[in-house]
Motif scaffolding. Structure first.
Motif, mmCIF file in Angstrom:
data_model
loop_
_atom_site.group_PDB
_atom_site.id
_atom_site.type_symbol
_atom_site.label_atom_id
_atom_site.label_comp_id
_atom_site.label_asym_id
_atom_site.label_seq_id
_atom_site.Cartn_x
_atom_site.Cartn_y
_atom_site.Cartn_z
ATOM 1 N N VAL A 25 0.924 -1.282 0.095
ATOM 2 C CA VAL A 25 0.130 0.016 -0.068
ATOM 3 C C VAL A 25 0.732 1.261 -0.068
ATOM 4 N N ALA A 26 0.692 1.964 -1.112
ATOM 5 C CA ALA A 26 1.608 3.360 -1.085
ATOM 6 C C ALA A 26 2.983 3.008 -1.086
ATOM 7 N N ASP A 27 3.777 2.185 -1.711
ATOM 8 C CA ASP A 27 4.901 1.794 -1.786
ATOM 9 C C ASP A 27 5.652 1.095 -0.301
ATOM 10 N N GLU A 28 4.865 0.790 0.611
ATOM 11 C CA GLU A 28 4.944 0.231 1.887
ATOM 12 C C GLU A 28 4.305 -1.270 1.733
ATOM 13 N N TYR A 29 5.021 -2.127 2.321
ATOM 14 C CA TYR A 29 4.955 -3.559 2.263
ATOM 15 C C TYR A 29 4.451 -4.139 3.644
ATOM 16 N N PHE A 30 3.550 -5.038 3.605
ATOM 17 C CA PHE A 30 2.949 -5.611 4.867
ATOM 18 C C PHE A 30 2.802 -7.173 4.635
ATOM 19 N N PHE A 31 2.426 -8.029 5.668
ATOM 20 C CA PHE A 31 2.113 -9.273 5.651
ATOM 21 C C PHE A 31 1.182 -9.589 6.616
#
Length: 83
Positions: A25-31
């Protein structure tokens, strides 16, 4: 048709769906975790993958999902900034 490897606790007679747990999301990564938590943000996909490794290692050592999430985020910061 390929056979999917069963994970610990899965029964052969059931059908399991596998999905990529990493998203951006918006150049940030999550898991996502199995427990339904979202862990992140990470600066890139490779960082999120390392966060998953840290998360799983912490759980395997008997940690709770909440403390594993903190380890995944803060542990990644520590390993990337002090090595």
């Amino acid at each position: 048709m390929t056979t999917m490897e069963l994970r610990k606790g899965e029964v052969n007679e059931r059908t399991y769906f596998r999905a990529d747990r990493i998203f951006s999301v918006a150049d940030e990564y999550f898991f996502y975790t199995r427990e339904g938590n979202t862990i992140g943000p990470y600066p890139g996909r490779s960082s999120a993958l390392k966060g998953i490794e840290l998360y799983l290692e912490h759980l395997e050592q008997g940690g709770s999902p909440a403390s594993a999430g903190q380890t995944a985020i803060h542990g990644l910061w520590a390993t990337s900034n002090f090595q």
